[in-house]
Design a protein around this motif. Structure first.
Motif, PDB file in Angstrom:
ATOM      1  N   ARG A  97       4.206   2.936  -4.379  1.00  0.00           N
ATOM      2  CA  ARG A  97       3.102   1.996  -4.124  1.00  0.00           C
ATOM      3  C   ARG A  97       2.506   1.458  -5.417  1.00  0.00           C
ATOM      4  O   ARG A  97       2.184   0.283  -5.515  1.00  0.00           O
ATOM      5  N   THR A  98       2.373   2.301  -6.430  1.00  0.00           N
ATOM      6  CA  THR A  98       1.735   1.864  -7.666  1.00  0.00           C
ATOM      7  C   THR A  98       2.659   0.998  -8.508  1.00  0.00           C
ATOM      8  O   THR A  98       2.199   0.278  -9.381  1.00  0.00           O
ATOM      9  N   ASN A  99       3.971   1.042  -8.248  1.00  0.00           N
ATOM     10  CA  ASN A  99       4.913   0.248  -9.010  1.00  0.00           C
ATOM     11  C   ASN A  99       5.311  -1.058  -8.326  1.00  0.00           C
ATOM     12  O   ASN A  99       6.168  -1.776  -8.833  1.00  0.00           O
ATOM     13  N   LEU A 100       4.690  -1.348  -7.191  1.00  0.00           N
ATOM     14  CA  LEU A 100       4.989  -2.611  -6.502  1.00  0.00           C
ATOM     15  C   LEU A 100       4.400  -3.776  -7.289  1.00  0.00           C
ATOM     16  O   LEU A 100       3.309  -3.671  -7.854  1.00  0.00           O
ATOM     17  N   PRO A 101       5.082  -4.914  -7.309  1.00  0.00           N
ATOM     18  CA  PRO A 101       4.507  -6.090  -7.976  1.00  0.00           C
ATOM     19  C   PRO A 101       3.162  -6.446  -7.369  1.00  0.00           C
ATOM     20  O   PRO A 101       2.981  -6.409  -6.157  1.00  0.00           O
ATOM     21  N   GLY A 102       2.215  -6.723  -8.220  1.00  0.00           N
ATOM     22  CA  GLY A 102       0.876  -7.114  -7.765  1.00  0.00           C
ATOM     23  C   GLY A 102      -0.039  -5.955  -7.475  1.00  0.00           C
ATOM     24  O   GLY A 102      -1.158  -6.153  -7.035  1.00  0.00           O
ATOM     25  N   SER A 103       0.406  -4.703  -7.727  1.00  0.00           N
ATOM     26  CA  SER A 103      -0.482  -3.571  -7.455  1.00  0.00           C
ATOM     27  C   SER A 103      -1.193  -3.107  -8.703  1.00  0.00           C
ATOM     28  O   SER A 103      -0.949  -3.490  -9.780  1.00  0.00           O
TER      29      SER A 103
END
Length: 76
Positions: free
Chosen positions: A70-76
Motif C-alpha cells: 500500500r505504501t509503495n503504490l503510486p500516489g500514496s
C-alpha cells in the motif's frame, strides 16, 4: 507422480488473501500438503503444497507485506 516426501528445492511463496481457502482450492487440483498451514505470528501464515509435476509452491498471508504494498503504490 512424486509425493510430498520426494519434493525438494527452493520454495517461493505467493501472497494470498486466505491461506486455508487457497489450500481448499488447490487440493482438488491434485496438490498434496508439503508443509501444513502454520501461524508464524502477527497474522503471518504460510503453507506449501506439492503440485502434480513435483513443484513446491508456497502460499502466505502477511499483513506487513500488504502494508508495504500500500505504501509503495503510486500516489500514496
Amino acid at each position: 507422480m512424486q509425493g510430498p516426501s520426494d519434493a525438494g528445492g527452493a520454495i517461493i511463496h505467493r501472497h494470498v488473501d486466505d491461506v486455508a481457502q487457497t489450500l481448499d482450492t488447490l487440493r482438488p487440483m491434485g496438490a498434496e500438503e508439503h508443509e501444513e498451514q502454520k501461524d508464524r505470528g502477527s497474522g503471518f501464515v504460510t503453507a506449501s503444497v506439492v503440485d502434480p509435476l513435483g513443484n513446491v509452491p508456497g502460499i502466505m498471508h502477511n499483513p506487513h507485506y500488504l502494508e508495504i504494498q500500500r505504501t509503495n503504490l503510486p500516489g500514496s
